[in-house]
Design a protein around this motif. Structure first.
Motif, PDB file in Angstrom:
ATOM      1  N   ARG B  91       0.850  -1.192   0.000  1.00 32.38           N
ATOM      2  CA  ARG B  91       0.000   0.000   0.000  1.00 32.38           C
ATOM      3  C   ARG B  91       0.889   1.247   0.000  1.00 32.38           C
ATOM      4  NH1 ARG B  91      -2.205   1.297   6.011  1.00 32.38           N
ATOM      5  NH2 ARG B  91      -3.130   2.999   4.856  1.00 32.38           N
ATOM      6  N   PRO B  92       0.387   2.336  -0.541  1.00 35.84           N
ATOM      7  CA  PRO B  92       1.208   3.543  -0.600  1.00 35.84           C
ATOM      8  C   PRO B  92       1.580   4.018   0.801  1.00 35.84           C
ATOM      9  CG  PRO B  92      -0.830   3.831  -1.846  1.00 35.84           C
ATOM     10  CD  PRO B  92      -0.961   2.553  -1.077  1.00 35.84           C
ATOM     11  N   SER B  93       2.740   4.619   0.914  1.00 32.75           N
ATOM     12  CA  SER B  93       3.135   5.162   2.221  1.00 32.75           C
ATOM     13  C   SER B  93       2.319   6.419   2.505  1.00 32.75           C
ATOM     14  CB  SER B  93       4.627   5.514   2.218  1.00 32.75           C
ATOM     15  OG  SER B  93       4.861   6.615   1.373  1.00 32.75           O
ATOM     16  N   ALA B  94       2.180   6.719   3.767  1.00 27.91           N
ATOM     17  CA  ALA B  94       1.460   7.941   4.149  1.00 27.91           C
ATOM     18  C   ALA B  94       2.202   9.160   3.614  1.00 27.91           C
ATOM     19  CB  ALA B  94       1.321   8.022   5.660  1.00 27.91           C
ATOM     20  N   GLU B  95       3.531   9.037   3.554  1.00 30.87           N
ATOM     21  CA  GLU B  95       4.331  10.155   3.051  1.00 30.87           C
ATOM     22  C   GLU B  95       3.957  10.461   1.601  1.00 30.87           C
ATOM     23  OE1 GLU B  95       6.350  11.703   5.132  1.00 30.87           O
ATOM     24  OE2 GLU B  95       6.576  13.189   3.557  1.00 30.87           O
ATOM     25  N   ALA B  96       3.849   9.410   0.801  1.00 31.82           N
ATOM     26  CA  ALA B  96       3.474   9.626  -0.601  1.00 31.82           C
ATOM     27  C   ALA B  96       2.067  10.200  -0.686  1.00 31.82           C
ATOM     28  CB  ALA B  96       3.558   8.302  -1.363  1.00 31.82           C
ATOM     29  N   LYS B  97       1.176   9.710   0.169  1.00 33.80           N
ATOM     30  CA  LYS B  97      -0.197  10.231   0.147  1.00 33.80           C
ATOM     31  C   LYS B  97      -0.221  11.705   0.484  1.00 33.80           C
ATOM     32  CE  LYS B  97      -2.816   6.031   1.090  1.00 33.80           C
ATOM     33  NZ  LYS B  97      -3.768   5.381   2.001  1.00 33.80           N
ATOM     34  N   GLU B 101      -0.983  12.897  -5.643  1.00 38.10           N
ATOM     35  CA  GLU B 101      -1.131  11.879  -6.681  1.00 38.10           C
ATOM     36  C   GLU B 101       0.194  11.524  -7.359  1.00 38.10           C
ATOM     37  OE1 GLU B 101      -3.838  13.033  -9.732  1.00 38.10           O
ATOM     38  OE2 GLU B 101      -3.573  11.179 -10.867  1.00 38.10           O
ATOM     39  N   VAL B 102       0.976  12.536  -7.699  1.00 36.41           N
ATOM     40  CA  VAL B 102       2.220  12.262  -8.424  1.00 36.41           C
ATOM     41  C   VAL B 102       3.128  11.362  -7.601  1.00 36.41           C
ATOM     42  CG1 VAL B 102       4.280  13.279  -9.438  1.00 36.41           C
ATOM     43  CG2 VAL B 102       2.105  14.448  -9.667  1.00 36.41           C
ATOM     44  N   ALA B 103       3.257  11.694  -6.315  1.00 34.13           N
ATOM     45  CA  ALA B 103       4.139  10.916  -5.442  1.00 34.13           C
ATOM     46  C   ALA B 103       3.637   9.481  -5.292  1.00 34.13           C
ATOM     47  CB  ALA B 103       4.233  11.586  -4.069  1.00 34.13           C
ATOM     48  N   VAL B 104       2.328   9.325  -5.159  1.00 31.31           N
ATOM     49  CA  VAL B 104       1.773   7.982  -4.989  1.00 31.31           C
ATOM     50  C   VAL B 104       2.023   7.155  -6.251  1.00 31.31           C
ATOM     51  CG1 VAL B 104      -0.362   6.683  -4.713  1.00 31.31           C
ATOM     52  CG2 VAL B 104       0.047   8.684  -3.298  1.00 31.31           C
ATOM     53  N   ARG B 105       1.825   7.781  -7.408  1.00 34.14           N
ATOM     54  CA  ARG B 105       2.036   7.038  -8.665  1.00 34.14           C
ATOM     55  C   ARG B 105       3.511   6.718  -8.875  1.00 34.14           C
ATOM     56  NH1 ARG B 105      -1.402   9.817 -13.368  1.00 34.14           N
ATOM     57  NH2 ARG B 105      -0.177   8.338 -14.559  1.00 34.14           N
ATOM     58  N   LEU B 106       4.360   7.652  -8.493  1.00 32.55           N
ATOM     59  CA  LEU B 106       5.802   7.427  -8.634  1.00 32.55           C
ATOM     60  C   LEU B 106       6.245   6.289  -7.719  1.00 32.55           C
ATOM     61  CD1 LEU B 106       8.582   8.379  -9.723  1.00 32.55           C
ATOM     62  CD2 LEU B 106       8.657  10.000  -7.828  1.00 32.55           C
ATOM     63  N   ALA B 142      13.369  10.974  -3.817  1.00 32.92           N
ATOM     64  CA  ALA B 142      14.346  11.005  -2.725  1.00 32.92           C
ATOM     65  C   ALA B 142      13.684  11.295  -1.386  1.00 32.92           C
ATOM     66  CB  ALA B 142      15.409  12.055  -3.017  1.00 32.92           C
ATOM     67  N   SER B 143      12.536  11.964  -1.435  1.00 33.52           N
ATOM     68  CA  SER B 143      11.869  12.337  -0.180  1.00 33.52           C
ATOM     69  C   SER B 143      10.960  11.233   0.345  1.00 33.52           C
ATOM     70  CB  SER B 143      11.048  13.610  -0.384  1.00 33.52           C
ATOM     71  OG  SER B 143       9.882  13.327  -1.113  1.00 33.52           O
ATOM     72  N   LEU B 144      10.714  10.220  -0.472  1.00 32.60           N
ATOM     73  CA  LEU B 144       9.817   9.145  -0.029  1.00 32.60           C
ATOM     74  C   LEU B 144      10.592   8.106   0.772  1.00 32.60           C
ATOM     75  CD1 LEU B 144       7.762   8.644  -3.322  1.00 32.60           C
ATOM     76  CD2 LEU B 144       7.058   9.816  -1.243  1.00 32.60           C
ATOM     77  N   PRO B 145       9.911   7.421   1.681  1.00 32.74           N
ATOM     78  CA  PRO B 145      10.614   6.407   2.470  1.00 32.74           C
ATOM     79  C   PRO B 145      11.132   5.294   1.571  1.00 32.74           C
ATOM     80  CG  PRO B 145       8.244   6.246   2.803  1.00 32.74           C
ATOM     81  CD  PRO B 145       8.487   7.503   2.027  1.00 32.74           C
ATOM     82  N   TYR B 146      12.357   4.879   1.853  1.00 34.73           N
ATOM     83  CA  TYR B 146      12.929   3.784   1.080  1.00 34.73           C
ATOM     84  C   TYR B 146      12.199   2.493   1.416  1.00 34.73           C
ATOM     85  CZ  TYR B 146      16.209   0.353  -0.698  1.00 34.73           C
ATOM     86  OH  TYR B 146      16.759  -0.694  -1.364  1.00 34.73           O
ATOM     87  N   ARG B 147      11.829   1.760   0.382  1.00 30.98           N
ATOM     88  CA  ARG B 147      11.174   0.472   0.597  1.00 30.98           C
ATOM     89  C   ARG B 147      11.865  -0.542  -0.286  1.00 30.98           C
ATOM     90  NH1 ARG B 147       4.842   2.064   0.242  1.00 30.98           N
ATOM     91  NH2 ARG B 147       4.590  -0.081   0.908  1.00 30.98           N
ATOM     92  N   ALA B 148      11.993  -1.734   0.231  1.00 31.89           N
ATOM     93  CA  ALA B 148      12.677  -2.753  -0.551  1.00 31.89           C
ATOM     94  C   ALA B 148      11.987  -2.881  -1.894  1.00 31.89           C
ATOM     95  CB  ALA B 148      12.643  -4.081   0.190  1.00 31.89           C
ATOM     96  N   PRO B 149      12.683  -2.598  -3.008  1.00 32.75           N
ATOM     97  CA  PRO B 149      12.028  -2.659  -4.299  1.00 32.75           C
ATOM     98  C   PRO B 149      11.677  -4.085  -4.684  1.00 32.75           C
ATOM     99  CG  PRO B 149      14.342  -2.077  -4.530  1.00 32.75           C
ATOM    100  CD  PRO B 149      14.065  -2.166  -3.080  1.00 32.75           C
ATOM    101  N   LYS B 150      10.574  -4.186  -5.382  1.00 33.87           N
ATOM    102  CA  LYS B 150      10.146  -5.488  -5.850  1.00 33.87           C
ATOM    103  C   LYS B 150      11.081  -5.922  -6.969  1.00 33.87           C
ATOM    104  CE  LYS B 150       5.838  -7.324  -7.732  1.00 33.87           C
ATOM    105  NZ  LYS B 150       4.493  -6.928  -8.126  1.00 33.87           N
ATOM    106  N   ARG B 151      11.593  -7.119  -6.912  1.00 34.95           N
ATOM    107  CA  ARG B 151      12.496  -7.581  -7.955  1.00 34.95           C
ATOM    108  C   ARG B 151      11.710  -7.919  -9.211  1.00 34.95           C
ATOM    109  NH1 ARG B 151      16.796  -5.241  -6.360  1.00 34.95           N
ATOM    110  NH2 ARG B 151      17.199  -5.681  -4.186  1.00 34.95           N
ATOM    111  N   VAL B 152      12.284  -7.563 -10.332  1.00 36.80           N
ATOM    112  CA  VAL B 152      11.576  -7.833 -11.586  1.00 36.80           C
ATOM    113  C   VAL B 152      12.252  -8.971 -12.324  1.00 36.80           C
ATOM    114  CG1 VAL B 152      10.558  -5.566 -11.837  1.00 36.80           C
ATOM    115  CG2 VAL B 152      12.868  -5.947 -12.638  1.00 36.80           C
TER     116      VAL B 152
END
Lengths: 309, 259
Positions: B91-97, B101-106, B142-152
């Protein structure tokens, strides 16, 4: 959810509307406190209601529409990230993040100065000096780095003025903050708070409660502005005053060292400014010599002048 | 609570509130980074769910709340089901929310869908409605919390997601994860020991990213004393963590960059 058998949308909605009391309110509070899922639904519903309010569909009590005013490192959403954020908040003295440095209250930043009244008294004349080239009548804005930095600098000046009981200067600084807030959209609450502070100073209320009110106003303003430049302004002003007062304690403190380190890494300063901060950092580490304080003061004064003008 | 009263004809209510229903569903989508056809699907799904079983969901309304707020809760609940069905636990981070919208989509593009920053930029910059450029997106990420990226699958690893430290060392990652999980569990127990209203305050502020002012307003408590109360709560949690042996050594792993 754990609450699947208990989740009552009408009751949760009534809580959002502020219509519950007694046992019903307790029931919803307990549900939201214990169920991650219920909390997620509740939070999304509150945000959706705010959006509707902003669209003008329904009128609910004012809720600020500016982006939220929280430290950047306070994250939520992913439970792990949220836990990390809370852990950092819970253990502030052992975990220092850049944002935590910028979020420090003016009262704490200025403590090495205000903790020694004689030192602070020597600063009296500096407290309401112009620190930047004044511009008036600018366009209204939510907040920009310049306004945030100016407000931060004056927040420190206010704390120091109050600490030495200089009502006249404290009143002038509070008045200037009200004026600065005039150019910041949706700042009515902060403006009113500093306006009230100015009145209390002028009315001769006792200083103790005023200092407490100033600290609360600083915290509210920090949260409202949500800008590292507010914290930067507080620190730069404190640095300038500390150098002016030849306060070795200020520059010896780990918080100051952390601030200088964070400021250098922040990306907010030009290369020559970073270089100047590195020189201050080096001097602070070995102990600033008496002959160096003026150079240090000039460094901080220039940074304020450049970024607040 | 106000006296319970029967809803008017649910069919009539549904028709009258259709515009509000659409707006709430769209708002929830926007806040969670769902757009385009996916958002349209969700809005349609909401309308369908409200119609099902002769408006069974609407019939649950007893009049305890305003109709609009009731709908926001119902639709948020439906979105949660939708999110779990499509994204699992993500789920999106509260920070992105908070950033919008742009931050959540990014964030969703990079951390949920495993796109590179360049890929995410590609479609966000082209969306004229959003009016953002690469530099702004870079700052935002850079301002969003780092989250383990999903491996592709195709190995197109995220090469330019800002990371708080050199976490590419597998052993360190594992140790960090273990310590973080232990700290998180201890924290969960400490929060669980708080009184319900205290726990709610902490969770809204830290887990959902509500400001102190918003927490006060939403929980219905005075704002000014809440600052002191929050400080005391953090001190209580601090003591709780220390009693379980969680201290500086565990938490130095958690330091993240501020903006």
């Amino acid at each position: 959810m754990a609450a699947s058998n208990e989740f009552d949308p009408d009751l949760v909605a009534a809580f959002i509307d502020g219509r519950l009391s007694g046992a019903e309110r307790e029931r919803v509070v307990r549900l939201l406190a214990e169920s991650e899922e219920a909390l997620e639904i509740y939070a999304d519903a509150v945000r959706a209601r705010d959006d509707l309010n902003a669209d003008g569909i329904i009128r609910i009590a004012d809720r600020r529409l500016v982006p939220s005013r929280r430290p950047r490192w306070v994250t939520a959403g992913a439970p792990l990230a949220a836990a990390a954020a809370l852990l950092i908040a819970v253990l502030p003295r052992v975990v220092s993040s850049p944002a935590a440095t910028f979020a420090m209250p003016a009262e704490s930043i200025a403590q090495p100065l205000t903790g020694r009244p004689q030192l602070a008294m020597a600063l009296r004349s500096a407290l309401d000096e112009p620190r930047w080239s004044a511009t008036r009548g600018g366009v209204s804005t939510f907040v920009d780095s310049t306004a945030a930095l100016r407000l931060g600098a004056r927040a420190t000046d206010l704390q120091v003025a109050l600490a030495i009981g200089d009502r006249e200067r404290a009143g002038r600084v509070a008045a200037e903050m009200v004026e600065l807030l005039d150019s910041v959209n949706l700042s009515d609450a902060a403006r009113a708070e500093y306006g009230d502070l100015r009145k209390r100073i002028a009315n001769g209320d006792s200083i103790g409660p005023i200092v407490g009110a100033a600290a609360a106003a600083d915290e509210h303003l920090r949260e409202f502005l949500d800008s590292r430049w507010y914290g930067m302004g507080k620190w730069l002003a404190a640095g300038e005053l500390a150098a002016r007062a030849h306060s070795a304690d200020f520059f010896k403190s780990s918080e100051t060292a952390r601030f200088i380190e964070v400021a250098i890494r922040s990306g907010g300063f030009a290369p020559d400014e970073v270089e100047a901060l590195r020189r201050v950092e080096a001097a602070a580490k070995r102990g600033i010599a008496e002959s160096e304080f003026e150079t240090v003061r000039e460094t901080f004064a220039k940074l304020i002048q450049r970024h607040a003008s | 609570m106000e006296p319970t009263h029967s809803v008017l004809d649910p069919r009539q209510w549904y028709v009258e509130q259709l515009d509000v229903i659409n707006r709430i569903a769209s708002s929830v989508c926007r806040r969670n980074g769902v757009q385009g056809a996916d958002a349209e699907d969700f809005v349609s799904d909401v309308r369908l769910k409200l119609l099902q079983d002769d408006y069974a969901v609407l019939r649950k309304y007893r009049g305890a709340s305003s109709q609009t707020t009731f709908l926001t809760v119902v639709i948020s609940n439906l979105f949660r089901d939708h999110r779990i069905k499509h994204w699992g636990k993500w789920r999106p981070s509260a920070e992105a929310k908070r950033h919008g919208e742009v931050a959540v989509r990014l964030e969703a593009a990079v951390y949920r869908d495993g796109q590179s920053f360049e890929q995410a930029c590609g479609f966000l910059v082209q969306d004229s409605r959003l009016n953002v450029d690469r530099a702004e997106l870079r700052r935002l990420l850079a301002s969003l919390p780092y989250r383990a990226p999903k491996r592709v699958e195709n190995g197109a690893a995220i090469d330019d997601v800002p990371s708080p430290d050199s976490a590419d060392d597998g052993v360190l990652d594992h140790e960090r994860e273990a310590r973080l999980q232990a700290a998180k569990a201890a924290l969960g127990r400490a929060v669980g020991r708080l009184a319900p209203e205290d726990a709610l305050i902490v969770r809204l502020h830290f887990y959902e990213g509500f400001s102190i002012a918003d927490v006060a307003r939403d929980v219905g408590i005075p704002q000014k004393p809440l600052y002191v109360r929050m400080k005391r709560l953090l001190e209580t949690l601090h003591r709780g963590l220390r009693s379980e042996g969680i201290g500086p050594d565990d938490c130095e792993w958690l330091s993240v960059e501020g903006h």
